[in-house]
Motif scaffolding. Structure first.
Motif, PDB file in Angstrom:
ATOM      1  N   VAL A  99      -0.117  -4.823  -0.836  1.00  0.00           N
ATOM      2  CA  VAL A  99      -0.513  -4.024  -1.995  1.00  0.00           C
ATOM      3  C   VAL A  99      -2.032  -3.806  -1.979  1.00  0.00           C
ATOM      4  O   VAL A  99      -2.511  -2.719  -2.324  1.00  0.00           O
ATOM      5  N   ARG A 100      -2.782  -4.815  -1.560  1.00  0.00           N
ATOM      6  CA  ARG A 100      -4.247  -4.670  -1.478  1.00  0.00           C
ATOM      7  C   ARG A 100      -4.667  -3.716  -0.365  1.00  0.00           C
ATOM      8  O   ARG A 100      -5.757  -3.149  -0.418  1.00  0.00           O
ATOM      9  N   HIS A 101      -3.823  -3.580   0.651  1.00  0.00           N
ATOM     10  CA  HIS A 101      -4.121  -2.695   1.788  1.00  0.00           C
ATOM     11  C   HIS A 101      -2.940  -1.729   1.972  1.00  0.00           C
ATOM     12  O   HIS A 101      -2.152  -1.873   2.910  1.00  0.00           O
ATOM     13  N   PRO A 102      -2.803  -0.727   1.100  1.00  0.00           N
ATOM     14  CA  PRO A 102      -1.615   0.134   1.140  1.00  0.00           C
ATOM     15  C   PRO A 102      -1.404   0.856   2.463  1.00  0.00           C
ATOM     16  O   PRO A 102      -0.269   1.169   2.833  1.00  0.00           O
ATOM     17  N   TRP A 103      -2.445   1.114   3.185  1.00  0.00           N
ATOM     18  CA  TRP A 103      -2.326   1.760   4.496  1.00  0.00           C
ATOM     19  C   TRP A 103      -1.542   0.903   5.481  1.00  0.00           C
ATOM     20  O   TRP A 103      -0.951   1.430   6.428  1.00  0.00           O
ATOM     21  N   ILE A 149       7.843  -5.068   2.648  1.00  0.00           N
ATOM     22  CA  ILE A 149       7.126  -3.842   3.029  1.00  0.00           C
ATOM     23  C   ILE A 149       7.564  -2.672   2.140  1.00  0.00           C
ATOM     24  O   ILE A 149       6.734  -1.906   1.643  1.00  0.00           O
ATOM     25  N   GLY A 150       8.862  -2.537   1.924  1.00  0.00           N
ATOM     26  CA  GLY A 150       9.355  -1.472   1.049  1.00  0.00           C
ATOM     27  C   GLY A 150       8.870  -1.634  -0.378  1.00  0.00           C
ATOM     28  O   GLY A 150       8.477  -0.657  -1.036  1.00  0.00           O
ATOM     29  N   SER A 151       8.867  -2.862  -0.866  1.00  0.00           N
ATOM     30  CA  SER A 151       8.408  -3.124  -2.231  1.00  0.00           C
ATOM     31  C   SER A 151       6.927  -2.809  -2.378  1.00  0.00           C
ATOM     32  O   SER A 151       6.505  -2.199  -3.367  1.00  0.00           O
ATOM     33  N   ALA A 152       6.130  -3.219  -1.401  1.00  0.00           N
ATOM     34  CA  ALA A 152       4.691  -2.937  -1.453  1.00  0.00           C
ATOM     35  C   ALA A 152       4.420  -1.443  -1.366  1.00  0.00           C
ATOM     36  O   ALA A 152       3.488  -0.925  -1.996  1.00  0.00           O
ATOM     37  N   THR A 153       5.250  -0.731  -0.611  1.00  0.00           N
ATOM     38  CA  THR A 153       5.083   0.713  -0.474  1.00  0.00           C
ATOM     39  C   THR A 153       5.306   1.425  -1.796  1.00  0.00           C
ATOM     40  O   THR A 153       4.601   2.380  -2.135  1.00  0.00           O
ATOM     41  N   THR A 154       6.294   0.969  -2.579  1.00  0.00           N
ATOM     42  CA  THR A 154       6.629   1.653  -3.828  1.00  0.00           C
ATOM     43  C   THR A 154       5.880   1.111  -5.046  1.00  0.00           C
ATOM     44  O   THR A 154       5.898   1.741  -6.107  1.00  0.00           O
ATOM     45  N   THR A 155       5.204  -0.013  -4.913  1.00  0.00           N
ATOM     46  CA  THR A 155       4.492  -0.597  -6.058  1.00  0.00           C
ATOM     47  C   THR A 155       3.492   0.354  -6.708  1.00  0.00           C
ATOM     48  O   THR A 155       3.418   0.414  -7.936  1.00  0.00           O
ATOM     49  N   PRO A 156       2.718   1.124  -5.945  1.00  0.00           N
ATOM     50  CA  PRO A 156       1.762   2.029  -6.607  1.00  0.00           C
ATOM     51  C   PRO A 156       2.416   3.056  -7.537  1.00  0.00           C
ATOM     52  O   PRO A 156       1.769   3.562  -8.445  1.00  0.00           O
ATOM     53  N   THR A 157       3.681   3.355  -7.327  1.00  0.00           N
ATOM     54  CA  THR A 157       4.359   4.342  -8.180  1.00  0.00           C
ATOM     55  C   THR A 157       5.068   3.702  -9.365  1.00  0.00           C
ATOM     56  O   THR A 157       5.632   4.411 -10.206  1.00  0.00           O
TER      57      THR A 157
END
Length: 199
Positions: A99-103, A149-157
């Motif tokens: 989450v800290r490094h979304p890239w 990985i999937g959870s971190a990818t969608t957390t910003p939304t």
């Protein structure tokens, strides 16, 4: 082919330090995402000619590999969790790292992480899963990693989840549940890990 499969030997005494390249690559990605990372941008920040970087890397893909592993290796929470925690806490630390490094999630989707810090994380996951009685520690590690990985990818939304209307005529149960549900990403991740680790 990953950077780790074709690392270039240093043939010049004044060659660019690959650790500096990795550090700058992380900085650029944190600041501007995937498009910000180019060989020219790294060279500019290091105050060297772009051609100098080719003594250490072949393509921008090598920069992605180096940055991915560098960011993980510098994450104190992940390192502490890897050394001292049980599996649930380790996976939460990895989630927070992503989450800290979304890239990083985007890079992992393009390139399998094979750097030393990712290998240490993978090894620890497999060891802990084996200790829990897993008959397929690698397969279970993939399941957990993909969930994180999937959870971190969608957390910003997640913040937009409350704003997005649900058509109750199409999905009446989902609409009623959606209206009453509190979006707490930490609780969702933790509950998901509990469910996966209890299966």
């Amino acid at each position: 082919m990953s950077y780790w499969e074709h690392r270039k030997p240093v043939r010049r005494t004044r060659a660019v330090d690959v650790r500096d390249v990795a550090r700058v690559a992380v900085e650029l990605l944190d600041e501007g995402g995937l498009r910000a990372l180019t060989i020219r941008a790294v060279a500019l920040r290091l105050d060297v000619a772009p051609a100098s970087l080719y003594s250490r890397v072949t393509t921008v893909d090598d920069l992605f590999d180096l940055a991915l592993d560098e960011a993980l290796g510098n994450d104190v929470q992940v390192q502490e969790a890897r050394e001292h925690s049980e599996l649930h806490a380790l996976m939460l630390a990895y989630y927070h790292h992503l989450v800290r490094h979304p890239w990083a999630c985007q890079v992992i989707a393009m390139r399998a992480p094979r750097g030393p810090n990712y290998l240490l994380l993978s090894e620890r996951m497999c060891v802990l899963l084996g200790e829990r009685g897993s008959t397929d520690p690698l397969g279970d590690a993939y399941v957990l990693s993909n969930f994180i990985i999937g959870s971190a990818t969608t957390t910003p939304t997640a913040g937009h989840e409350r704003e997005a209307a649900v058509d109750s005529e199409v999905a009446p149960l989902y609409a009623s549940l959606h209206a009453a549900h509190e979006v707490d990403t930490e609780a969702i991740i933790s509950g998901g890990l509990d469910a996966l680790l209890c299966r």
